[in-house]
Design a protein around this motif. Structure first.
Motif, PDB file in Angstrom:
ATOM      1  N   GLN A 109       0.839  -1.207   0.000  1.00  0.00           N
ATOM      2  CA  GLN A 109       0.000   0.000   0.000  1.00  0.00           C
ATOM      3  C   GLN A 109       0.872   1.254   0.000  1.00  0.00           C
ATOM      4  O   GLN A 109       0.507   2.278  -0.571  1.00  0.00           O
ATOM      5  CB  GLN A 109      -0.871   0.032   1.262  1.00  0.00           C
ATOM      6  CG  GLN A 109      -1.548  -1.269   1.553  1.00  0.00           C
ATOM      7  CD  GLN A 109      -3.010  -1.219   1.224  1.00  0.00           C
ATOM      8  OE1 GLN A 109      -3.396  -0.649   0.211  1.00  0.00           O
ATOM      9  NE2 GLN A 109      -3.819  -1.779   2.072  1.00  0.00           N
ATOM     10  N   LYS A 137       2.052   1.977  -3.450  1.00  0.00           N
ATOM     11  CA  LYS A 137       0.957   2.515  -4.266  1.00  0.00           C
ATOM     12  C   LYS A 137       0.717   3.993  -3.946  1.00  0.00           C
ATOM     13  O   LYS A 137       0.515   4.811  -4.844  1.00  0.00           O
ATOM     14  CB  LYS A 137      -0.305   1.678  -4.063  1.00  0.00           C
ATOM     15  CG  LYS A 137      -0.177   0.284  -4.653  1.00  0.00           C
ATOM     16  CD  LYS A 137      -1.380  -0.593  -4.341  1.00  0.00           C
ATOM     17  CE  LYS A 137      -1.214  -1.956  -5.028  1.00  0.00           C
ATOM     18  NZ  LYS A 137      -2.315  -2.873  -4.669  1.00  0.00           N
ATOM     19  N   ALA A 138       0.727   4.324  -2.660  1.00  0.00           N
ATOM     20  CA  ALA A 138       0.573   5.734  -2.270  1.00  0.00           C
ATOM     21  C   ALA A 138       1.750   6.560  -2.788  1.00  0.00           C
ATOM     22  O   ALA A 138       1.600   7.750  -3.122  1.00  0.00           O
ATOM     23  CB  ALA A 138       0.456   5.850  -0.749  1.00  0.00           C
ATOM     24  N   PRO A 157      -1.459   6.034   2.662  1.00  0.00           N
ATOM     25  CA  PRO A 157      -2.491   5.171   2.087  1.00  0.00           C
ATOM     26  C   PRO A 157      -3.710   5.157   3.007  1.00  0.00           C
ATOM     27  O   PRO A 157      -3.565   5.297   4.228  1.00  0.00           O
ATOM     28  CB  PRO A 157      -1.812   3.793   2.011  1.00  0.00           C
ATOM     29  CG  PRO A 157      -0.634   3.857   2.917  1.00  0.00           C
ATOM     30  CD  PRO A 157      -0.229   5.292   3.014  1.00  0.00           C
ATOM     31  N   THR A 181      -5.593   3.116  -2.429  1.00  0.00           N
ATOM     32  CA  THR A 181      -4.479   2.457  -3.119  1.00  0.00           C
ATOM     33  C   THR A 181      -4.934   1.576  -4.276  1.00  0.00           C
ATOM     34  O   THR A 181      -4.146   1.307  -5.181  1.00  0.00           O
ATOM     35  CB  THR A 181      -3.658   1.618  -2.122  1.00  0.00           C
ATOM     36  OG1 THR A 181      -4.553   0.796  -1.380  1.00  0.00           O
ATOM     37  CG2 THR A 181      -2.903   2.527  -1.179  1.00  0.00           C
TER      38      THR A 181
END
Lengths: 310, 249
Positions: free
Chosen positions: A17, A20-21, A90, A149
């Protein structure tokens, strides 16, 4: 322009996560520092240092930060805030717990669950369980954001490791204490990271049949298992398996909805999946309106057959 | 101990919302409005604390238009003792709501504030955490269990991996998750009684708070829609399509 990203981790492992953030942070643009708040968290910090596009990793270690309790974690971020014009995390249970506290301490209005970066100060976010999308601009001195995310790909690995430095914890008073975690034990992939999810609804009938019917298919596919709110409320599955507006928001390559009618609260959590399969006895169930492939049939026959043929 | 329960008036969760054609927002005209479901759970928890003797009084408070009286009457019918309406005709952001509630807390001095973890209209999930920050109080968010102790409370929280138990000092803010309880239906006699319970009206200025917006909503859009796909006759056909057409297994 600098961005502070509060990492999601369990001290030993950095969750994807965070990566992704980080992609969302890179789209905003600016120097990005990752904050690891924890205890004995050097492993998580080392993993963060290997992500592409990171200027530095900041590590704060203390007893109070071991489980990232809201009060000390927010105090730490506020103490570091001066050097940053964007603070993000996230939208995990930690991010959702901590960041609004940070925003209020900084007297800033937060933007929650960002799904798209339109510009450095303008973002899209879902409202009404994803039935409308708000395009919102912040002219605040600092921006505080949580990132959904499922809408961003994970950032890759860096050619060179970012430097890691330590900071002290910030005083926050002894307002709360960690007692225990009661975490679900599973060998399956995590819901938020899984490529394939097999998800069950109330039609499964009991916790025993929920496992007996879904697990063989999930095992064959290497899939995570999810559940509708109805199944969780009925006690067939633990709360951390819930997919939906108030549970987890997922976007796997393949989502197989078994005995799930498709309430808007559930669709809010899975409708961005690449391929959706619906298995339901009711041909009129709303889930078929979002499914790429549907089987009108009894899941107690379809799923065992699927496990045999896989 | 007094318990304060902030509640929000939102579009009823069964209503299918419509985005206005001009992108200015969601159509709220002639739509059924109700108490935010998470706030209803918060009211139930507070009333149960009173019934168990742990709480002495339950005060419901709402920031919203005059019609928000209706959701306060719902809270009163469920068992709250009295209500405060802070009137604001425009949508108020969570930070401003938290600032108003801080004023209410300073006036009422509750030992515990319970509110829903998020409102189902803006899905922000911010107000409780912000109120805790402004007051310098502890917070127990996404609660599925509250056990009051002496000067503290054990809160069971729904977190990503399962459950987490923390102990927080009182006074504190707790935000309710879905499985904290199942709210009762108010009985007709209690609905009638609720009409006579005290409901006080105030303004944001009474608490020194501004409701000026900090964020600008540029537009509200329809989400991308998915097309319904095909129905397949059997498992073999499904697996063939997943392998060869979609390429996902």
């Amino acid at each position: 322009m600098a961005i502070l990203l509060l990492a999601d981790h369990d001290n030993t492992t950095l969750s994807d996560q965070t990566a992704k953030a980080l992609t969302a942070a890179a789209q905003i643009g600016g120097e990005i520092d990752i904050l690891i708040a924890g205890k004995n968290a050097s492993d998580a910090a080392a993993q963060a240092a290997k992500l592409a596009g990171v200027r530095s990793v900041i590590v704060a270690e203390a007893d109070a930060l071991e489980h990232r309790l809201a009060e000390p974690t927010a105090a730490l971020i506020v103490a570091l805030a001066e050097g940053y014009d964007t603070i993000l995390s996230p939208a995990t249970s930690t991010g959702k717990n901590v960041l609004p506290r940070v925003a209020a301490l900084l007297d800033v209005m937060q933007i929650s669950e960002v799904t798209e970066v339109v510009a450095a100060d303008t973002f899209k976010r879902p409202i009404y369980a994803g039935n409308a999308i708000e395009v919102v601009q912040s002219t605040e001195a600092k921006r505080v954001l949580t990132i959904r995310t499922a809408s961003f790909a994970a950032a890759g690995a860096a050619a060179a490791e970012a430097p890691v430095r330590s900071v002290e914890e910030a005083a926050s008073g002894d307002l709360s204490r960690f007692v225990e975690n009661i975490l679900s034990q599973s060998d399956r992939p995590d819901l938020s990271a899984a490529k394939i999810i097999v998800s069950g609804g109330r039609a499964l009938g009991s916790d025993q049949t929920f496992r007996d019917v879904l697990n063989p298919v999930a095992d064959k596919l290497g899939a995570a298992v999810g559940a509708s709110r109805a199944a969780v409320d009925a006690g067939y599955a633990p709360n951390d398996l819930q997919v939906g507006q108030t549970g987890k928001v997922v976007a796997p390559d393949l989502y197989i909805a078994c005995g799930i009618s498709g309430a808007i609260q559930h669709l809010a959590g899975m409708k961005d999946s690449k391929i959706i399969v619906a298995i339901n006895t009711d041909a009129e169930a709303p889930i078929f309106q979002v499914a790429d492939y549907g089987i009108v049939g009894d899941l107690f026959e379809v799923l065992p057959e699927m496990a045999r043929q896989l | 101990m007094k318990v304060l329960v902030p509640v929000k008036r939102v579009i009823d969760h069964n209503v299918k919302i419509r985005v206005k054609a001009d992108g200015s927002g969601v159509d709220l005209a002639n739509v059924k409005m109700s108490i935010n479901p998470f706030d209803e759970i918060a009211v139930e928890e507070a009333v149960r604390l009173k019934e168990s003797g742990a709480a002495s009084e339950v005060v419901a408070v709402s920031v919203g238009p005059a019609q928000a009286q209706d959701v306060l009457r719902t809270a009163l019918a469920m068992g709250a003792d009295r209500a405060i309406l802070i009137t604001a005709e425009t949508a108020v952001e969570p930070l401003a709501v938290a600032k108003i509630l801080k004023g209410v807390v300073e006036a009422e001095e509750p030992g515990l504030v319970i509110l829903g973890k998020q409102a189902i209209d803006d899905d922000c999930n911010q107000t409780g955490q912000m109120l805790a920050a402004l007051l310098g109080w502890s917070q127990g968010t996404f609660a599925s269990g509250i056990a009051l102790g002496d000067g503290n409370a054990k809160v069971t929280r729904e977190v990503d991996g399962g459950l987490q138990v923390i102990e927080i000092n009182l006074p504190a803010i707790v935000t309710a998750d879905l499985r904290l309880n199942e709210p009762r239906y108010a009985s007709l006699p209690n609905i009638m009684k609720a009409k006579k319970k005290p409901l006080e009206t105030k303004s944001p200025e009474d608490f020194g708070a501004s409701i000026a917006r900090r964020l600008t909503v540029l537009r509200v859009e329809e989400p991308a829609t998915r097309q319904a796909g095909v129905k397949v006759g059997n498992v073999a056909e499904l697996l063939d399509k997943l392998k060869n057409e979609a390429g996902v297994i």
